[in-house]
Motif scaffolding. Structure first.
Motif, short mmCIF file in Angstrom:
data_model
loop_
_atom_site.label_atom_id
_atom_site.label_comp_id
_atom_site.label_asym_id
_atom_site.label_seq_id
_atom_site.Cartn_x
_atom_site.Cartn_y
_atom_site.Cartn_z
N GLU A 148 -3.44 26.04 -3.12
CA GLU A 148 -2.14 27.16 -2.43
C GLU A 148 -1.26 27.16 -1.85
OE1 GLU A 148 -4.84 29.03 0.22
OE2 GLU A 148 -6.90 28.14 -0.32
N LYS A 149 -0.46 26.45 -1.77
CA LYS A 149 0.65 26.55 -1.33
C LYS A 149 1.40 24.43 -1.90
CE LYS A 149 0.08 25.32 3.58
NZ LYS A 149 0.37 25.82 4.61
N GLN A 150 2.49 24.59 -2.22
CA GLN A 150 3.07 23.22 -1.66
C GLN A 150 3.07 22.22 -0.84
OE1 GLN A 150 7.59 23.99 -3.14
NE2 GLN A 150 7.97 22.71 -2.28
N PRO A 151 1.87 21.55 -1.13
CA PRO A 151 1.66 20.54 0.01
C PRO A 151 2.96 19.11 1.13
CG PRO A 151 1.74 19.21 -2.15
CD PRO A 151 1.99 20.91 -2.24
N ILE A 152 4.14 20.14 0.65
CA ILE A 152 5.26 18.83 0.88
C ILE A 152 6.56 19.87 0.33
CG2 ILE A 152 3.96 16.39 1.37
CD1 ILE A 152 5.99 15.80 -0.90
N LEU A 209 -5.81 15.73 -5.34
CA LEU A 209 -4.70 15.97 -4.29
C LEU A 209 -5.57 15.50 -2.89
CD1 LEU A 209 -1.84 15.79 -2.72
CD2 LEU A 209 -2.13 18.12 -1.65
N LEU A 210 -6.55 16.56 -2.71
CA LEU A 210 -7.57 15.77 -1.54
C LEU A 210 -8.28 13.70 -1.63
CD1 LEU A 210 -9.81 18.68 -1.08
CD2 LEU A 210 -8.53 17.78 0.65
N GLU A 211 -8.39 14.12 -3.10
CA GLU A 211 -8.54 12.70 -3.38
C GLU A 211 -7.89 11.77 -3.07
OE1 GLU A 211 -10.01 12.48 -7.06
OE2 GLU A 211 -12.02 13.62 -6.13
N TRP A 212 -6.16 11.97 -3.36
CA TRP A 212 -5.37 10.90 -3.05
C TRP A 212 -5.04 11.13 -1.57
CZ3 TRP A 212 -1.82 7.10 -3.16
CH2 TRP A 212 -0.72 7.12 -2.56
N GLN A 213 -5.25 12.06 -0.90
CA GLN A 213 -4.56 11.76 0.76
C GLN A 213 -6.05 10.72 1.30
OE1 GLN A 213 -5.40 15.92 0.89
NE2 GLN A 213 -3.14 16.36 2.24
N ALA A 214 -7.59 10.77 0.62
CA ALA A 214 -8.01 10.12 1.08
C ALA A 214 -7.80 8.28 1.05
CB ALA A 214 -9.39 10.19 0.74
N LEU A 215 -7.00 8.00 -0.34
CA LEU A 215 -6.95 6.88 -0.72
C LEU A 215 -5.63 6.53 0.78
CD1 LEU A 215 -6.80 4.88 -2.32
CD2 LEU A 215 -5.37 5.26 -4.48
N GLN A 216 -4.62 7.22 -0.17
CA GLN A 216 -3.69 7.01 0.94
C GLN A 216 -3.92 6.74 2.31
OE1 GLN A 216 0.45 9.74 1.75
NE2 GLN A 216 -1.27 10.44 2.32
N LEU A 265 5.15 6.76 -2.18
CA LEU A 265 5.53 7.99 -2.78
C LEU A 265 5.33 7.48 -4.41
CD1 LEU A 265 6.88 10.60 -3.14
CD2 LEU A 265 9.09 9.23 -3.23
N ASP A 266 4.95 6.26 -4.65
CA ASP A 266 5.16 5.14 -5.99
C ASP A 266 3.51 5.18 -6.19
OD1 ASP A 266 5.49 3.47 -8.45
OD2 ASP A 266 4.64 2.59 -7.08
N GLN A 267 2.67 5.62 -5.15
CA GLN A 267 2.03 4.77 -5.09
C GLN A 267 0.72 6.13 -5.90
OE1 GLN A 267 -0.89 1.80 -5.43
NE2 GLN A 267 1.30 1.10 -4.96
N MET A 268 0.92 7.07 -5.37
CA MET A 268 0.82 8.63 -5.46
C MET A 268 1.28 9.24 -6.88
SD MET A 268 2.07 12.69 -3.70
CE MET A 268 3.50 12.36 -4.11
N TRP A 269 2.37 9.30 -7.37
CA TRP A 269 2.50 9.19 -8.50
C TRP A 269 1.82 8.13 -9.87
CZ3 TRP A 269 3.43 14.54 -9.00
CH2 TRP A 269 4.10 14.08 -8.33
N ARG A 270 1.71 7.10 -8.93
CA ARG A 270 0.85 6.52 -10.55
C ARG A 270 -1.21 6.86 -10.13
NH1 ARG A 270 1.84 2.24 -11.85
NH2 ARG A 270 1.91 -0.16 -11.47
N PHE A 271 -1.64 6.89 -9.27
CA PHE A 271 -2.96 7.94 -9.06
C PHE A 271 -2.90 9.09 -9.93
CE2 PHE A 271 -5.52 10.97 -6.88
CZ PHE A 271 -6.71 9.81 -6.96
#
Length: 91
Positions: free
Chosen positions: A18-22, A39-46, A67-73
């Motif tokens: 709905e909006k830019q997260p960061i 994004l929800l799945e990434w937030q759980a892994l993060q 940040l690197d792990q996020m973009w890889r995900f």
């Protein structure tokens, strides 16, 4: 009707955020290319990575690592595993 995005993680049209997260360039890119589901799945892994690896978000190296792990995900590349975690299986 909610906005849709061609999700980089799932390679298909899915409901968008709905909006830019960061703030900043990374937030703009996430908003344009990542679905709400991814994004929800990434937030759980993060959260698991932060806890398992005892990361401090004050540390610039920890933020760079996440940040690197996020973009890889989001690109479906290999990401670090959380030891001892077994994902739940549907059904």
């Amino acid at each position: 009707m909610s906005r849709m995005v061609n999700c980089s993680k799932y390679q298909k049209e899915l409901p968008a955020l709905e909006k830019q997260p960061i703030p900043g360039v990374h937030g703009e890119k996430i908003f344009a290319e990542v679905s709400a589901k991814a994004l929800l799945e990434w937030q759980a892994l993060q959260t698991m990575l932060i806890n398992e690896k005892h990361l401090s978000l004050i540390d610039p190296e920890a933020r760079k690592y996440l940040l690197d792990q996020m973009w890889r995900f989001f690109k479906n590349e290999a990401v670090d595993e959380v030891e001892g975690y077994t994902p739940a299986h549907d059904g």
